[in-house]
Design a protein around this motif. Sequence first.
Motif, PDB file in Angstrom:
ATOM      1  N   VAL A  70      39.029  40.477  48.961  1.00  0.00           N
ATOM      2  CA  VAL A  70      40.060  41.429  49.394  1.00  0.00           C
ATOM      3  C   VAL A  70      40.924  41.855  48.215  1.00  0.00           C
ATOM      4  CG1 VAL A  70      42.155  41.667  50.779  1.00  0.00           C
ATOM      5  CG2 VAL A  70      40.109  40.674  51.799  1.00  0.00           C
ATOM      6  N   THR A  71      41.363  40.890  47.408  1.00  0.00           N
ATOM      7  CA  THR A  71      42.231  41.254  46.280  1.00  0.00           C
ATOM      8  C   THR A  71      41.482  42.091  45.244  1.00  0.00           C
ATOM      9  OG1 THR A  71      41.744  39.115  45.206  1.00  0.00           O
ATOM     10  CG2 THR A  71      43.708  39.246  46.584  1.00  0.00           C
ATOM     11  N   TYR A  72      40.199  41.789  45.046  1.00  0.00           N
ATOM     12  CA  TYR A  72      39.404  42.577  44.095  1.00  0.00           C
ATOM     13  C   TYR A  72      39.343  44.036  44.532  1.00  0.00           C
ATOM     14  CZ  TYR A  72      35.302  44.515  41.746  1.00  0.00           C
ATOM     15  OH  TYR A  72      34.454  45.312  41.030  1.00  0.00           O
ATOM     16  N   TRP A  73      39.027  44.282  45.798  1.00  0.00           N
ATOM     17  CA  TRP A  73      38.886  45.662  46.247  1.00  0.00           C
ATOM     18  C   TRP A  73      40.215  46.384  46.348  1.00  0.00           C
ATOM     19  CZ3 TRP A  73      34.674  47.988  45.400  1.00  0.00           C
ATOM     20  CH2 TRP A  73      33.453  47.311  45.462  1.00  0.00           C
ATOM     21  N   ILE A  74      41.297  45.665  46.623  1.00  0.00           N
ATOM     22  CA  ILE A  74      42.624  46.292  46.569  1.00  0.00           C
ATOM     23  C   ILE A  74      42.897  46.767  45.142  1.00  0.00           C
ATOM     24  CG2 ILE A  74      45.108  45.860  46.688  1.00  0.00           C
ATOM     25  CD1 ILE A  74      44.572  44.035  49.077  1.00  0.00           C
ATOM     26  N   TYR A  76      40.669  47.363  42.825  1.00  0.00           N
ATOM     27  CA  TYR A  76      39.681  48.373  42.434  1.00  0.00           C
ATOM     28  C   TYR A  76      40.025  49.740  43.012  1.00  0.00           C
ATOM     29  CZ  TYR A  76      35.042  50.116  41.163  1.00  0.00           C
ATOM     30  OH  TYR A  76      34.003  50.815  40.608  1.00  0.00           O
ATOM     31  N   LYS A  77      40.403  49.778  44.284  1.00  0.00           N
ATOM     32  CA  LYS A  77      40.635  51.050  44.963  1.00  0.00           C
ATOM     33  C   LYS A  77      42.043  51.613  44.727  1.00  0.00           C
ATOM     34  CE  LYS A  77      36.621  51.342  47.080  1.00  0.00           C
ATOM     35  NZ  LYS A  77      35.657  52.433  46.800  1.00  0.00           N
ATOM     36  N   LEU A  78      43.030  50.741  44.641  1.00  0.00           N
ATOM     37  CA  LEU A  78      44.415  51.211  44.579  1.00  0.00           C
ATOM     38  C   LEU A  78      45.078  50.985  43.231  1.00  0.00           C
ATOM     39  CD1 LEU A  78      45.702  49.923  48.062  1.00  0.00           C
ATOM     40  CD2 LEU A  78      44.774  52.172  47.490  1.00  0.00           C
ATOM     41  N   GLY A  79      44.624  49.954  42.496  1.00  0.00           N
ATOM     42  CA  GLY A  79      45.328  49.589  41.268  1.00  0.00           C
ATOM     43  C   GLY A  79      45.332  50.661  40.213  1.00  0.00           C
ATOM     44  N   MET A  80      44.159  51.176  39.848  1.00  0.00           N
ATOM     45  CA  MET A  80      44.077  52.173  38.789  1.00  0.00           C
ATOM     46  C   MET A  80      44.768  53.485  39.150  1.00  0.00           C
ATOM     47  SD  MET A  80      43.319  52.710  35.732  1.00  0.00           S
ATOM     48  CE  MET A  80      42.313  51.286  35.329  1.00  0.00           C
ATOM     49  N   GLY A 130      39.726  43.851  39.648  1.00  0.00           N
ATOM     50  CA  GLY A 130      39.505  45.155  40.270  1.00  0.00           C
ATOM     51  C   GLY A 130      40.120  46.290  39.476  1.00  0.00           C
ATOM     52  N   ILE A 131      41.317  46.083  38.972  1.00  0.00           N
ATOM     53  CA  ILE A 131      42.016  47.133  38.236  1.00  0.00           C
ATOM     54  C   ILE A 131      41.258  47.524  36.968  1.00  0.00           C
ATOM     55  CG2 ILE A 131      44.084  47.602  36.852  1.00  0.00           C
ATOM     56  CD1 ILE A 131      45.678  46.014  38.940  1.00  0.00           C
ATOM     57  N   VAL A 132      40.713  46.532  36.246  1.00  0.00           N
ATOM     58  CA  VAL A 132      40.007  46.840  34.998  1.00  0.00           C
ATOM     59  C   VAL A 132      38.531  47.145  35.241  1.00  0.00           C
ATOM     60  CG1 VAL A 132      41.614  45.497  33.600  1.00  0.00           C
ATOM     61  CG2 VAL A 132      39.526  44.419  34.453  1.00  0.00           C
ATOM     62  N   ARG A 133      38.165  47.272  36.540  1.00  0.00           N
ATOM     63  CA  ARG A 133      36.828  47.733  36.928  1.00  0.00           C
ATOM     64  C   ARG A 133      35.710  46.784  36.478  1.00  0.00           C
ATOM     65  NH1 ARG A 133      39.600  51.002  39.574  1.00  0.00           N
ATOM     66  NH2 ARG A 133      38.998  53.167  39.986  1.00  0.00           N
ATOM     67  N   VAL A 134      35.946  45.484  36.653  1.00  0.00           N
ATOM     68  CA  VAL A 134      34.866  44.528  36.423  1.00  0.00           C
ATOM     69  C   VAL A 134      33.779  44.795  37.466  1.00  0.00           C
ATOM     70  CG1 VAL A 134      34.246  42.083  36.455  1.00  0.00           C
ATOM     71  CG2 VAL A 134      36.444  42.809  35.510  1.00  0.00           C
ATOM     72  N   PRO A 135      32.509  44.893  37.084  1.00  0.00           N
ATOM     73  CA  PRO A 135      31.447  45.100  38.078  1.00  0.00           C
ATOM     74  C   PRO A 135      31.491  44.019  39.154  1.00  0.00           C
ATOM     75  CG  PRO A 135      30.580  45.371  35.861  1.00  0.00           C
ATOM     76  CD  PRO A 135      31.980  44.844  35.702  1.00  0.00           C
ATOM     77  N   TYR A 136      31.365  44.435  40.403  1.00  0.00           N
ATOM     78  CA  TYR A 136      31.502  43.486  41.506  1.00  0.00           C
ATOM     79  C   TYR A 136      30.496  42.340  41.394  1.00  0.00           C
ATOM     80  CZ  TYR A 136      31.576  41.437  46.120  1.00  0.00           C
ATOM     81  OH  TYR A 136      31.649  40.532  47.149  1.00  0.00           O
ATOM     82  N   ARG A 137      29.306  42.635  40.912  1.00  0.00           N
ATOM     83  CA  ARG A 137      28.290  41.585  40.788  1.00  0.00           C
ATOM     84  C   ARG A 137      28.772  40.471  39.865  1.00  0.00           C
ATOM     85  NH1 ARG A 137      21.953  42.549  38.962  1.00  0.00           N
ATOM     86  NH2 ARG A 137      21.305  40.368  39.069  1.00  0.00           N
ATOM     87  N   ASP A 138      29.364  40.830  38.728  1.00  0.00           N
ATOM     88  CA  ASP A 138      29.882  39.823  37.804  1.00  0.00           C
ATOM     89  C   ASP A 138      31.060  39.082  38.426  1.00  0.00           C
ATOM     90  OD1 ASP A 138      28.010  40.667  35.992  1.00  0.00           O
ATOM     91  OD2 ASP A 138      29.389  41.934  34.851  1.00  0.00           O
ATOM     92  N   PHE A 139      31.943  39.846  39.057  1.00  0.00           N
ATOM     93  CA  PHE A 139      33.106  39.234  39.694  1.00  0.00           C
ATOM     94  C   PHE A 139      32.675  38.228  40.756  1.00  0.00           C
ATOM     95  CE2 PHE A 139      35.969  39.211  43.361  1.00  0.00           C
ATOM     96  CZ  PHE A 139      37.117  38.709  42.772  1.00  0.00           C
ATOM     97  N   ALA A 140      31.710  38.621  41.593  1.00  0.00           N
ATOM     98  CA  ALA A 140      31.252  37.752  42.669  1.00  0.00           C
ATOM     99  C   ALA A 140      30.580  36.492  42.118  1.00  0.00           C
ATOM    100  CB  ALA A 140      30.285  38.503  43.586  1.00  0.00           C
TER     101      ALA A 140
END
Length: 213
Positions: A70-74, A76-80, A130-140
């Motif tokens: 949830v925090t990653y997508w927040i 990713y979508k809103l931070g930048m 999310g803000i620095v756009r780390v690829p979700y695969r790496d993040f996960a």
Amino acid sequence: MKLLELIESLFAHYGYLVLLIGLPLDAIALPIPPGNTTLTYTGYLSFKGILSLPSALAAAFAGAAIGMTVTYWIGYKLGMPLIERYGKWLLLKPEYLTKTRRFYDKYGNRLLLFSCFIPGVRQFIGYFAGIVRVPYRDFALYGYAGSALWVLAFVGVGYLFGEQWQLAFRWLEQSLKYLSLGVAAALVLILSLKWRGRRLRARLDKLKGEADG
């Protein structure tokens, strides 16, 4: 009501839902109840036979993973978009984010793996990634692995130490606090040395240029 009494009451009324709902709240930076304490007490309840250890571990990991996601997508979508619009008022220039992303590319995966153990970082790392756009695969890959280690460590303390879980928990929390302070001091020292090194090289280049001129 004391913290432990609150956690006991929550478990008595909601059982495993405390882990599925409480741990995501902890990740979102609403630590009610606190994640470390909840996990260790979960291990103790498993030791007592009140909770099933496999079910508790599964629920805890699911809750931690949900919170990180949830925090990653927040972020990713809103931070930048927020930074692009209001960053200048917060002194967040685009070049700062570029440098931050370079830092993450160098150290970020290791930080993700152990971020859950560092007070304050656990609640921030998902937004940051999310803000620095780390690829979700790496993040996960690294984030979920780190969540699993965190869950196993704190639930394990409660389960293995049984009636002495509070004493072991305080020792673990204190050790992690000192470790975090040590890591932070080392990072500050490294960054300070690098900054001074760049300034020294700049001065030497300037003197060399004047001498050649």
